[in-house]
Design a protein around this motif. Structure first.
Motif, PDB file in Angstrom:
ATOM      1  N   UNK A   1       0.898  -0.553   0.387  1.00 48.68           N
ATOM      2  CA  UNK A   1       0.100   0.161  -0.016  1.00 48.68           C
ATOM      3  C   UNK A   1       0.692   1.630   0.133  1.00 48.68           C
ATOM      4  N   UNK A   2       2.195   1.409   0.201  1.00 46.80           N
ATOM      5  CA  UNK A   2       3.219   2.609   0.963  1.00 46.80           C
ATOM      6  C   UNK A   2       3.519   2.998   0.072  1.00 46.80           C
ATOM      7  N   UNK A   3       3.121   2.222  -1.716  1.00 44.73           N
ATOM      8  CA  UNK A   3       3.391   1.908  -3.398  1.00 44.73           C
ATOM      9  C   UNK A   3       2.431   3.248  -3.944  1.00 44.73           C
ATOM     10  N   UNK A   4       1.246   3.301  -3.282  1.00 45.13           N
ATOM     11  CA  UNK A   4       0.244   3.877  -3.919  1.00 45.13           C
ATOM     12  C   UNK A   4      -0.737   5.173  -3.048  1.00 45.13           C
ATOM     13  N   UNK A   5      -0.683   6.105  -3.626  1.00 43.60           N
ATOM     14  CA  UNK A   5      -1.676   7.148  -2.895  1.00 43.60           C
ATOM     15  C   UNK A   5      -3.195   6.791  -2.673  1.00 43.60           C
ATOM     16  N   UNK A   6      -3.101   6.374  -3.309  1.00 48.52           N
ATOM     17  CA  UNK A   6      -4.536   5.765  -3.136  1.00 48.52           C
ATOM     18  C   UNK A   6      -5.510   4.384  -3.664  1.00 48.52           C
ATOM     19  N   UNK A   7      -6.270   4.008  -2.715  1.00 46.75           N
ATOM     20  CA  UNK A   7      -6.708   2.821  -3.869  1.00 46.75           C
ATOM     21  C   UNK A   7      -8.146   2.723  -4.195  1.00 46.75           C
ATOM     22  N   UNK A   8      -8.325   1.886  -5.422  1.00 43.52           N
ATOM     23  CA  UNK A   8      -9.505   2.116  -6.026  1.00 43.52           C
ATOM     24  C   UNK A   8     -10.086   0.419  -6.341  1.00 43.52           C
ATOM     25  N   UNK A   9     -11.266   0.231  -5.502  1.00 42.62           N
ATOM     26  CA  UNK A   9     -11.927  -1.133  -5.918  1.00 42.62           C
ATOM     27  C   UNK A   9     -13.065  -1.588  -6.540  1.00 42.62           C
ATOM     28  N   UNK A  10     -13.285  -1.364  -7.484  1.00 43.24           N
ATOM     29  CA  UNK A  10     -14.263  -2.031  -8.155  1.00 43.24           C
ATOM     30  C   UNK A  10     -14.953  -3.312  -7.855  1.00 43.24           C
ATOM     31  N   UNK A  11     -16.072  -3.056  -8.538  1.00 45.96           N
ATOM     32  CA  UNK A  11     -17.389  -4.182  -8.217  1.00 45.96           C
ATOM     33  C   UNK A  11     -17.481  -5.190  -9.291  1.00 45.96           C
ATOM     34  N   UNK A  12     -18.389  -5.638  -9.688  1.00 48.45           N
ATOM     35  CA  UNK A  12     -18.871  -6.446 -10.246  1.00 48.45           C
ATOM     36  C   UNK A  12     -19.252  -7.584  -9.036  1.00 48.45           C
ATOM     37  N   UNK A  13     -19.845  -8.893  -9.241  1.00 45.98           N
ATOM     38  CA  UNK A  13     -20.232  -9.561  -7.768  1.00 45.98           C
ATOM     39  C   UNK A  13     -19.175 -10.665  -7.321  1.00 45.98           C
ATOM     40  N   UNK A  14     -18.658 -11.136  -8.269  1.00 43.61           N
ATOM     41  CA  UNK A  14     -17.216 -11.843  -8.457  1.00 43.61           C
ATOM     42  C   UNK A  14     -16.176 -11.976  -7.642  1.00 43.61           C
ATOM     43  N   UNK A  15     -16.162 -10.304  -8.466  1.00 43.32           N
ATOM     44  CA  UNK A  15     -14.352  -9.770  -7.526  1.00 43.32           C
ATOM     45  C   UNK A  15     -14.316  -9.286  -6.475  1.00 43.32           C
ATOM     46  N   UNK A  16     -15.299  -8.872  -5.391  1.00 48.58           N
ATOM     47  CA  UNK A  16     -14.924  -8.729  -5.082  1.00 48.58           C
ATOM     48  C   UNK A  16     -15.163  -9.997  -3.891  1.00 48.58           C
ATOM     49  N   UNK A  17     -16.169 -11.125  -4.002  1.00 45.14           N
ATOM     50  CA  UNK A  17     -15.994 -12.193  -3.743  1.00 45.14           C
ATOM     51  C   UNK A  17     -14.541 -12.976  -3.567  1.00 45.14           C
ATOM     52  N   UNK A  18     -14.273 -13.038  -4.201  1.00 48.07           N
ATOM     53  CA  UNK A  18     -12.961 -13.773  -4.462  1.00 48.07           C
ATOM     54  C   UNK A  18     -12.028 -12.675  -3.610  1.00 48.07           C
ATOM     55  N   UNK A  19     -12.023 -11.649  -3.874  1.00 48.81           N
ATOM     56  CA  UNK A  19     -11.038 -11.079  -2.913  1.00 48.81           C
ATOM     57  C   UNK A  19     -11.134 -11.296  -1.253  1.00 48.81           C
ATOM     58  N   UNK A  20     -12.107 -11.182  -1.195  1.00 47.10           N
ATOM     59  CA  UNK A  20     -12.340 -11.185   0.400  1.00 47.10           C
ATOM     60  C   UNK A  20     -11.646 -13.044   0.760  1.00 47.10           C
ATOM     61  N   UNK A  21     -11.554 -13.642   0.061  1.00 48.73           N
ATOM     62  CA  UNK A  21     -10.927 -14.830   0.229  1.00 48.73           C
ATOM     63  C   UNK A  21      -9.080 -15.158   0.164  1.00 48.73           C
ATOM     64  N   UNK A  22      -8.690 -13.944  -0.168  1.00 51.54           N
ATOM     65  CA  UNK A  22      -7.441 -14.223  -0.453  1.00 51.54           C
ATOM     66  C   UNK A  22      -6.805 -13.082   0.408  1.00 51.54           C
TER      67      UNK A  22
END
Length: 180
Positions: free
Chosen positions: A64-85
């Protein structure tokens, strides 16, 4: 400002990736596609496969310290996969720990719930996440876009692709303030 756009290898709603990405480029920021695996990601138009995009950095090999901010795009499956990682969840949590701005649209707040960063915050999302957000200690509102200034960072959330104009205006304003 370098902005991380975090997605899973598949399942991201294409317009929720490409619209904010182009807005960031147009505003002079440097968007970077970060994923949990190298190679390409598969975007979707709802349930139909859309375009693929090259991964630029991999969670676990960047921070995270390599970036000034974070964008999390949606889609139903995308965050479901991410939250399992675990590495993706930790990456998201680090933005909050470091006080960097975060923007999330549609189903993306599921990843925020998993990172345990919604407690005490007011946010919006796709309506089906209302109970999850409340159970995680957040306050859910049905608004086009919500900017929450809580603790040491700002969180911008939005409900759906129809709200993209308001979402990009709000996150660009917040990210630009942070960059200054």
């Amino acid at each position: 400002m370098r902005i991380a756009f975090l997605t899973a290898p598949e399942g991201v709603e294409q317009i929720e990736l490409t619209d904010p990405w182009q807005a960031a480029v147009d505003a002079g920021h440097e968007p970077v596609l970060v994923s949990t695996k190298p190679g390409t990601i598969q975007a979707f138009h709802h349930l139909d496969k859309a375009d693929t995009f090259p991964v630029q950095e991999v969670v676990g090999e960047t921070s995270a310290d390599s970036f000034g901010g974070l964008v999390l795009p949606g889609g139903v499956a995308n965050p479901d996969f991410l939250r399992m990682d675990d590495k993706a969840v930790s990456f998201v949590r680090d933005f909050f720990t470091q006080g960097r701005p975060v923007a999330a649209i549609c189903h993306a707040p599921w990843t925020l719930v998993e990172a345990d960063v919604v407690r005490g915050r007011v946010l919006t999302s796709w309506p089906s996440l209302e109970t999850d957000i409340r159970n995680a200690g957040g306050t859910w509102v049905d608004e086009q876009v919500k900017v929450c200034d809580h603790g040491n960072n700002k969180l911008v959330t939005s409900r759906k692709p129809d709200d993209l104009k308001a979402f990009r205006e709000a996150f660009l304003d917040v990210f630009s303030q942070e960059a200054a």
